[in-house]
Design a protein around this motif. Structure first.
Motif, PDB file in Angstrom:
ATOM      1  N   ILE A   5       0.846  -1.202   0.000  1.00  0.00           N
ATOM      2  CA  ILE A   5       0.000   0.000   0.000  1.00  0.00           C
ATOM      3  C   ILE A   5       0.877   1.245   0.000  1.00  0.00           C
ATOM      4  O   ILE A   5       0.648   2.195  -0.760  1.00  0.00           O
ATOM      5  CB  ILE A   5      -0.948   0.017   1.219  1.00  0.00           C
ATOM      6  N   LEU A   6       1.910   1.227   0.839  1.00  0.00           N
ATOM      7  CA  LEU A   6       2.831   2.365   0.904  1.00  0.00           C
ATOM      8  C   LEU A   6       3.584   2.545  -0.412  1.00  0.00           C
ATOM      9  O   LEU A   6       3.837   3.669  -0.849  1.00  0.00           O
ATOM     10  CB  LEU A   6       3.819   2.172   2.057  1.00  0.00           C
ATOM     11  N   ARG A   7       3.924   1.433  -1.064  1.00  0.00           N
ATOM     12  CA  ARG A   7       4.585   1.523  -2.371  1.00  0.00           C
ATOM     13  C   ARG A   7       3.672   2.160  -3.401  1.00  0.00           C
ATOM     14  O   ARG A   7       4.101   2.970  -4.223  1.00  0.00           O
ATOM     15  CB  ARG A   7       4.994   0.120  -2.845  1.00  0.00           C
ATOM     16  N   GLY A   8       2.414   1.768  -3.354  1.00  0.00           N
ATOM     17  CA  GLY A   8       1.447   2.346  -4.277  1.00  0.00           C
ATOM     18  C   GLY A   8       1.289   3.838  -4.078  1.00  0.00           C
ATOM     19  O   GLY A   8       1.120   4.589  -5.042  1.00  0.00           O
ATOM     20  N   ILE A   9       1.370   4.282  -2.821  1.00  0.00           N
ATOM     21  CA  ILE A   9       1.262   5.711  -2.508  1.00  0.00           C
ATOM     22  C   ILE A   9       2.536   6.441  -2.925  1.00  0.00           C
ATOM     23  O   ILE A   9       2.482   7.516  -3.549  1.00  0.00           O
ATOM     24  CB  ILE A   9       0.997   5.911  -1.001  1.00  0.00           C
ATOM     25  N   LYS A 111       8.740   1.963 -22.183  1.00  0.00           N
ATOM     26  CA  LYS A 111       9.888   2.119 -23.081  1.00  0.00           C
ATOM     27  C   LYS A 111      10.972   2.961 -22.440  1.00  0.00           C
ATOM     28  O   LYS A 111      12.167   2.696 -22.586  1.00  0.00           O
ATOM     29  CB  LYS A 111       9.440   2.756 -24.400  1.00  0.00           C
ATOM     30  N   HIS A 112      10.550   4.005 -21.718  1.00  0.00           N
ATOM     31  CA  HIS A 112      11.504   4.882 -21.047  1.00  0.00           C
ATOM     32  C   HIS A 112      12.256   4.154 -19.932  1.00  0.00           C
ATOM     33  O   HIS A 112      13.477   4.307 -19.782  1.00  0.00           O
ATOM     34  CB  HIS A 112      10.772   6.095 -20.468  1.00  0.00           C
ATOM     35  N   LEU A 113      11.532   3.341 -19.168  1.00  0.00           N
ATOM     36  CA  LEU A 113      12.135   2.681 -18.015  1.00  0.00           C
ATOM     37  C   LEU A 113      12.930   1.425 -18.373  1.00  0.00           C
ATOM     38  O   LEU A 113      13.971   1.150 -17.765  1.00  0.00           O
ATOM     39  CB  LEU A 113      11.045   2.312 -16.994  1.00  0.00           C
ATOM     40  N   MET A 183      -4.143   0.132 -12.948  1.00  0.00           N
ATOM     41  CA  MET A 183      -3.125  -0.882 -13.211  1.00  0.00           C
ATOM     42  C   MET A 183      -3.377  -1.619 -14.523  1.00  0.00           C
ATOM     43  O   MET A 183      -2.438  -2.040 -15.207  1.00  0.00           O
ATOM     44  CB  MET A 183      -3.066  -1.879 -12.051  1.00  0.00           C
ATOM     45  N   ASP A 184      -4.642  -1.761 -14.897  1.00  0.00           N
ATOM     46  CA  ASP A 184      -4.950  -2.561 -16.086  1.00  0.00           C
ATOM     47  C   ASP A 184      -4.518  -1.892 -17.380  1.00  0.00           C
ATOM     48  O   ASP A 184      -4.380  -2.557 -18.404  1.00  0.00           O
ATOM     49  CB  ASP A 184      -6.443  -2.885 -16.148  1.00  0.00           C
ATOM     50  N   ARG A 242       7.279  -2.213 -12.393  1.00  0.00           N
ATOM     51  CA  ARG A 242       8.337  -2.685 -11.495  1.00  0.00           C
ATOM     52  C   ARG A 242       8.064  -4.115 -11.053  1.00  0.00           C
ATOM     53  O   ARG A 242       8.977  -4.959 -11.057  1.00  0.00           O
ATOM     54  CB  ARG A 242       8.424  -1.774 -10.261  1.00  0.00           C
ATOM     55  N   VAL A 243       6.816  -4.405 -10.717  1.00  0.00           N
ATOM     56  CA  VAL A 243       6.452  -5.760 -10.299  1.00  0.00           C
ATOM     57  C   VAL A 243       6.622  -6.740 -11.452  1.00  0.00           C
ATOM     58  O   VAL A 243       7.168  -7.842 -11.282  1.00  0.00           O
ATOM     59  CB  VAL A 243       4.996  -5.795  -9.795  1.00  0.00           C
ATOM     60  N   LEU A 244       6.173  -6.349 -12.638  1.00  0.00           N
ATOM     61  CA  LEU A 244       6.304  -7.216 -13.809  1.00  0.00           C
ATOM     62  C   LEU A 244       7.767  -7.502 -14.138  1.00  0.00           C
ATOM     63  O   LEU A 244       8.131  -8.638 -14.467  1.00  0.00           O
ATOM     64  CB  LEU A 244       5.626  -6.565 -15.022  1.00  0.00           C
ATOM     65  N   GLU A 245       8.599  -6.485 -14.044  1.00  0.00           N
ATOM     66  CA  GLU A 245      10.023  -6.669 -14.341  1.00  0.00           C
ATOM     67  C   GLU A 245      10.680  -7.574 -13.309  1.00  0.00           C
ATOM     68  O   GLU A 245      11.529  -8.411 -13.648  1.00  0.00           O
ATOM     69  CB  GLU A 245      10.727  -5.307 -14.366  1.00  0.00           C
ATOM     70  N   ASN A 246      10.306  -7.439 -12.043  1.00  0.00           N
ATOM     71  CA  ASN A 246      10.837  -8.318 -10.999  1.00  0.00           C
ATOM     72  C   ASN A 246      10.433  -9.765 -11.246  1.00  0.00           C
ATOM     73  O   ASN A 246      11.222 -10.693 -11.020  1.00  0.00           O
ATOM     74  CB  ASN A 246      10.345  -7.872  -9.619  1.00  0.00           C
ATOM     75  N   GLN A 247       9.205  -9.965 -11.714  1.00  0.00           N
ATOM     76  CA  GLN A 247       8.738 -11.316 -12.032  1.00  0.00           C
ATOM     77  C   GLN A 247       9.535 -11.912 -13.188  1.00  0.00           C
ATOM     78  O   GLN A 247       9.884 -13.093 -13.167  1.00  0.00           O
ATOM     79  CB  GLN A 247       7.247 -11.288 -12.376  1.00  0.00           C
ATOM     80  N   LYS A 248       9.829 -11.100 -14.194  1.00  0.00           N
ATOM     81  CA  LYS A 248      10.621 -11.569 -15.336  1.00  0.00           C
ATOM     82  C   LYS A 248      12.023 -11.956 -14.894  1.00  0.00           C
ATOM     83  O   LYS A 248      12.572 -12.977 -15.317  1.00  0.00           O
ATOM     84  CB  LYS A 248      10.694 -10.486 -16.412  1.00  0.00           C
TER      85      LYS A 248
END
Length: 257
Positions: A5-9, A111-113, A183-184, A242-248
């Protein structure tokens, strides 16, 4: 959960700078207009319906004594119900219609990140029509789910003392579904419809954190309904990516081992 939650904020920090750096403001023109006019339409509708709902609720009181007091309370309760339902309807309409404009924003941030090569090899092919249909489908689904949860919470709110807790719970539920929609815009390029729902369920904290700020920004008169999408979509995109990249990364390491 609390950590996410804090990350989302915190993801909102630097959103203005990132939007300006990537020249994303031009993509928000139509969504801003959709947000503004939808808010006006629902606002005027709510203004008229609140009195009608209040009058309907006041009919529950059959006695003459205290009738005026109960009528005043009923009008207040009616206004609260209409505002809560109006906010829900507003969010889902705006998010559904803005999907074709928000997806390019999320893609440019990605693309930027993470670079162009990352984009070309990992994305599903989608069209503006497909994005719009998915946005409508997802938001209708979320609207029905949210109403099923919200209506009992509103009814519980009539109980003394517990009513305070129900207000907090109602805010968190609205925050979750607001963050879900934001998010979607990123997830639609990576996952199919059902897979995206599962992803958000596993990352509820991120959705709630993003939605909390979304709901608070909406409280700012006029400016809130104009800026809420640019800020919340940018924040949701950076954190979801960030979450998707960590999963990859985790998957690549797992494959090597």
């Amino acid at each position: 959960m609390i950590k996410n939650i804090l990350r989302g904020i915190r993801a909102y920090v630097g959103t203005f700078k990132l939007i300006s750096k990537l020249g994303l403001w031009k993509y928000f023109g139509v969504p801003m207009a959709i947000s503004f006019f939808t808010a006006i339409l629902i606002g005027f509708s709510a203004w008229g319906l609140s009195d009608n709902l209040g009058a309907f609720i006041s009919k529950v009181w059959f006695w003459e004594w205290g009738a005026e007091t109960f009528k005043t309370i009923s009008e207040f309760i009616g206004a609260l119900i209409i505002i809560a339902l109006g906010l829900i309807l507003y969010r889902h309409i705006v998010m559904a219609l803005s999907a074709p404009f928000m997806s390019p924003v999320s893609e440019k941030i990605e693309k930027h990140l993470y670079g162009v090569d990352n984009i070309d090899h990992s994305h599903r092919n989608t069209t503006n029509a497909g994005q719009l249909w998915r946005g409508i489908r997802l938001n209708v689904r979320n609207l029905l789910m949210e109403l099923m949860i919200t209506i009992p919470i509103i009814l519980i709110g009539f109980i003394p003392v517990i009513g305070i807790a129900s207000s907090i719970l109602l805010f968190l539920v609205q925050s979750y579904y607001a963050g879900f929609g934001n998010m979607d815009y990123t997830l639609e390029r990576h996952f199919k419809y059902a897979e995206s729902i599962q992803f958000v369920k596993k990352n509820r904290g991120l959705a709630i954190g993003n939605g909390i700020v979304f709901m608070l920004v909406l409280l700012i008169p006029v400016v809130g309904i104009i800026l809420v999408l640019p800020l919340s979509v940018t924040a949701a995109s950076t954190e979801t990516l960030r979450v998707l990249e960590n999963q990859k990364t985790t998957q690549r390491v797992s494959n090597i081992l």
